[in-house]
Design a protein around this motif. Structure first.
Motif, PDB file in Angstrom:
ATOM      1  N   GLY A  79       0.777  -1.229  -0.051  1.00 39.59           N
ATOM      2  CA  GLY A  79      -0.048   0.100   0.077  1.00 39.59           C
ATOM      3  C   GLY A  79       0.677   1.411   0.094  1.00 39.59           C
ATOM      4  O   GLY A  79       0.330   2.265   0.407  1.00 39.59           O
ATOM      5  N   VAL A  80       2.069   1.305  -0.617  1.00 40.91           N
ATOM      6  CA  VAL A  80       2.922   2.445  -0.372  1.00 40.91           C
ATOM      7  C   VAL A  80       2.229   3.297  -1.640  1.00 40.91           C
ATOM      8  O   VAL A  80       2.458   2.986  -2.954  1.00 40.91           O
ATOM      9  CB  VAL A  80       4.421   1.867  -0.890  1.00 40.91           C
ATOM     10  N   THR A  81       2.137   4.467  -1.126  1.00 43.50           N
ATOM     11  CA  THR A  81       1.420   5.599  -1.967  1.00 43.50           C
ATOM     12  C   THR A  81       2.813   6.176  -2.857  1.00 43.50           C
ATOM     13  O   THR A  81       3.945   6.010  -2.522  1.00 43.50           O
ATOM     14  CB  THR A  81       1.105   6.787  -1.132  1.00 43.50           C
ATOM     15  N   GLU A  82       2.465   6.888  -4.069  1.00 48.13           N
ATOM     16  CA  GLU A  82       3.529   7.504  -4.671  1.00 48.13           C
ATOM     17  C   GLU A  82       4.476   8.356  -4.181  1.00 48.13           C
ATOM     18  O   GLU A  82       5.624   8.315  -4.328  1.00 48.13           O
ATOM     19  CB  GLU A  82       2.947   8.213  -5.899  1.00 48.13           C
ATOM     20  N   SER A  83       3.760   9.276  -3.236  1.00 44.81           N
ATOM     21  CA  SER A  83       4.753  10.234  -2.495  1.00 44.81           C
ATOM     22  C   SER A  83       5.674   9.389  -1.666  1.00 44.81           C
ATOM     23  O   SER A  83       6.934   9.866  -1.578  1.00 44.81           O
ATOM     24  CB  SER A  83       3.857  11.140  -1.677  1.00 44.81           C
ATOM     25  N   ILE A  84       5.253   8.349  -0.721  1.00 44.70           N
ATOM     26  CA  ILE A  84       6.146   7.730   0.078  1.00 44.70           C
ATOM     27  C   ILE A  84       7.105   6.698  -0.765  1.00 44.70           C
ATOM     28  O   ILE A  84       8.386   6.704  -0.434  1.00 44.70           O
ATOM     29  CB  ILE A  84       5.533   6.944   1.196  1.00 44.70           C
ATOM     30  N   LYS A  85       6.755   6.315  -1.833  1.00 41.50           N
ATOM     31  CA  LYS A  85       7.555   5.356  -2.742  1.00 41.50           C
ATOM     32  C   LYS A  85       8.573   6.276  -3.357  1.00 41.50           C
ATOM     33  O   LYS A  85       9.794   5.887  -3.305  1.00 41.50           O
ATOM     34  CB  LYS A  85       6.652   4.918  -3.881  1.00 41.50           C
ATOM     35  N   THR A  86       8.301   7.719  -3.575  1.00 45.63           N
ATOM     36  CA  THR A  86       9.315   8.697  -4.000  1.00 45.63           C
ATOM     37  C   THR A  86      10.552   8.901  -2.937  1.00 45.63           C
ATOM     38  O   THR A  86      11.757   8.725  -3.100  1.00 45.63           O
ATOM     39  CB  THR A  86       8.813   9.898  -4.401  1.00 45.63           C
ATOM     40  N   ILE A  87      10.168   8.972  -1.723  1.00 45.40           N
ATOM     41  CA  ILE A  87      10.986   8.961  -0.370  1.00 45.40           C
ATOM     42  C   ILE A  87      12.143   7.740  -0.557  1.00 45.40           C
ATOM     43  O   ILE A  87      12.996   7.966  -0.374  1.00 45.40           O
ATOM     44  CB  ILE A  87      10.312   9.068   0.781  1.00 45.40           C
ATOM     45  N   PHE A  88      11.354   6.516  -0.677  1.00 46.59           N
ATOM     46  CA  PHE A  88      12.238   5.274  -0.762  1.00 46.59           C
ATOM     47  C   PHE A  88      13.159   5.201  -1.863  1.00 46.59           C
ATOM     48  O   PHE A  88      14.495   5.050  -1.643  1.00 46.59           O
ATOM     49  CB  PHE A  88      11.272   3.984  -0.643  1.00 46.59           C
ATOM     50  N   ASP A  89      12.853   5.928  -2.947  1.00 47.75           N
ATOM     51  CA  ASP A  89      13.676   5.702  -3.965  1.00 47.75           C
ATOM     52  C   ASP A  89      14.698   6.947  -4.018  1.00 47.75           C
ATOM     53  O   ASP A  89      15.855   6.748  -4.425  1.00 47.75           O
ATOM     54  CB  ASP A  89      12.760   6.399  -5.495  1.00 47.75           C
ATOM     55  N   ILE A  90      14.537   8.006  -3.310  1.00 46.56           N
ATOM     56  CA  ILE A  90      15.438   9.068  -3.331  1.00 46.56           C
ATOM     57  C   ILE A  90      16.470   8.660  -2.406  1.00 46.56           C
ATOM     58  O   ILE A  90      17.731   8.811  -2.660  1.00 46.56           O
ATOM     59  CB  ILE A  90      14.826  10.405  -3.077  1.00 46.56           C
ATOM     60  N   THR A  91      16.145   8.035  -1.387  1.00 39.76           N
ATOM     61  CA  THR A  91      17.062   7.564  -0.089  1.00 39.76           C
ATOM     62  C   THR A  91      17.742   6.435  -0.784  1.00 39.76           C
ATOM     63  O   THR A  91      18.596   5.875  -0.022  1.00 39.76           O
ATOM     64  CB  THR A  91      16.292   7.389   1.006  1.00 39.76           C
ATOM     65  N   GLY A  92      17.317   5.535  -1.594  1.00 39.09           N
ATOM     66  CA  GLY A  92      18.003   4.253  -1.975  1.00 39.09           C
ATOM     67  C   GLY A  92      17.488   3.148  -1.246  1.00 39.09           C
ATOM     68  O   GLY A  92      17.757   1.889  -1.607  1.00 39.09           O
ATOM     69  N   PHE A  93      16.603   3.322  -0.267  1.00 37.94           N
ATOM     70  CA  PHE A  93      15.911   2.263   0.511  1.00 37.94           C
ATOM     71  C   PHE A  93      15.081   1.404  -0.537  1.00 37.94           C
ATOM     72  O   PHE A  93      14.642   0.206  -0.043  1.00 37.94           O
ATOM     73  CB  PHE A  93      15.053   2.894   1.636  1.00 37.94           C
ATOM     74  N   SER A  94      14.637   1.793  -1.371  1.00 38.28           N
ATOM     75  CA  SER A  94      13.522   1.014  -2.323  1.00 38.28           C
ATOM     76  C   SER A  94      14.526  -0.319  -2.813  1.00 38.28           C
ATOM     77  O   SER A  94      13.879  -1.305  -3.184  1.00 38.28           O
ATOM     78  CB  SER A  94      12.961   1.542  -3.542  1.00 38.28           C
ATOM     79  N   LYS A  95      15.634  -0.160  -2.778  1.00 43.65           N
ATOM     80  CA  LYS A  95      16.775  -1.138  -3.179  1.00 43.65           C
ATOM     81  C   LYS A  95      16.752  -2.175  -2.110  1.00 43.65           C
ATOM     82  O   LYS A  95      17.197  -3.257  -2.295  1.00 43.65           O
ATOM     83  CB  LYS A  95      18.128  -0.696  -3.622  1.00 43.65           C
ATOM     84  N   ILE A  96      16.667  -1.653  -0.818  1.00 40.01           N
ATOM     85  CA  ILE A  96      16.801  -2.728   0.307  1.00 40.01           C
ATOM     86  C   ILE A  96      15.577  -3.185   0.840  1.00 40.01           C
ATOM     87  O   ILE A  96      15.683  -4.503   1.161  1.00 40.01           O
ATOM     88  CB  ILE A  96      17.189  -1.798   1.496  1.00 40.01           C
ATOM     89  N   LEU A  97      14.361  -2.454   0.603  1.00 35.20           N
ATOM     90  CA  LEU A  97      13.073  -3.128   1.136  1.00 35.20           C
ATOM     91  C   LEU A  97      12.501  -3.791   0.001  1.00 35.20           C
ATOM     92  O   LEU A  97      12.455  -3.434  -0.893  1.00 35.20           O
ATOM     93  CB  LEU A  97      12.294  -1.813   1.679  1.00 35.20           C
ATOM     94  N   LYS A  98      11.573  -4.671   0.646  1.00 32.71           N
ATOM     95  CA  LYS A  98      10.608  -5.423  -0.372  1.00 32.71           C
ATOM     96  C   LYS A  98       9.397  -4.633  -0.335  1.00 32.71           C
ATOM     97  O   LYS A  98       8.568  -4.526   0.579  1.00 32.71           O
ATOM     98  CB  LYS A  98      10.470  -6.781  -0.123  1.00 32.71           C
ATOM     99  N   ILE A  99       8.906  -3.865  -1.429  1.00 35.83           N
ATOM    100  CA  ILE A  99       7.939  -3.140  -1.701  1.00 35.83           C
ATOM    101  C   ILE A  99       6.847  -3.657  -2.759  1.00 35.83           C
ATOM    102  O   ILE A  99       7.398  -3.700  -3.834  1.00 35.83           O
ATOM    103  CB  ILE A  99       8.244  -1.589  -1.920  1.00 35.83           C
ATOM    104  N   ASN A 100       5.830  -4.074  -2.292  1.00 39.75           N
ATOM    105  CA  ASN A 100       4.670  -4.453  -3.189  1.00 39.75           C
ATOM    106  C   ASN A 100       3.750  -3.447  -3.629  1.00 39.75           C
ATOM    107  O   ASN A 100       3.347  -2.716  -2.672  1.00 39.75           O
ATOM    108  CB  ASN A 100       4.026  -5.644  -2.641  1.00 39.75           C
TER     109      ASN A 100
END
Length: 100
Positions: free
Chosen positions: A79-100
């Motif tokens: 349920g990650v919204t676009e605004s929060i997904k952007t935060i994960f992308d900018i910080t590089g956390f989207s590469k570490i976390l499993k996001i569905n």
């Protein structure tokens, strides 16, 4: 922030609503510490109703991922919204976390 916990054996879902920020991050951190002390196999963090996340919230999430890895368990974010997904992308956390 409101946290709703759903338990299915050692599989836990935490659904968050509101803001995950400096004021509320301790609430999530405490909830996670209690779950980790009990032992879990799979943790789902449901962000569908989360309106905002600050760096304090990011810190709780990344610390949870580290603890989950050390436990040999799994964690995923849904349920990650676009605004929060952007935060994960900018910080590089989207590469570490499993996001569905």
């Amino acid at each position: 922030m409101i946290i709703t916990k759903t338990v299915n054996g050692r599989n836990i879902t935490l659904a968050m609503a509101g803001r995950l920020d400096t004021i509320t991050s301790n609430l999530l951190s405490t909830e996670l510490d209690n779950l980790f002390a009990e032992g879990i196999d799979h943790l789902v963090l449901d962000f569908a109703s989360l309106d905002y996340m600050s760096s304090a919230g990011l810190r709780v999430i990344i610390n949870a991922q580290k603890k989950i890895n050390n436990m040999g368990a799994k964690m995923e974010l849904t349920g990650v919204t676009e605004s929060i997904k952007t935060i994960f992308d900018i910080t590089g956390f989207s590469k570490i976390l499993k996001i569905n």
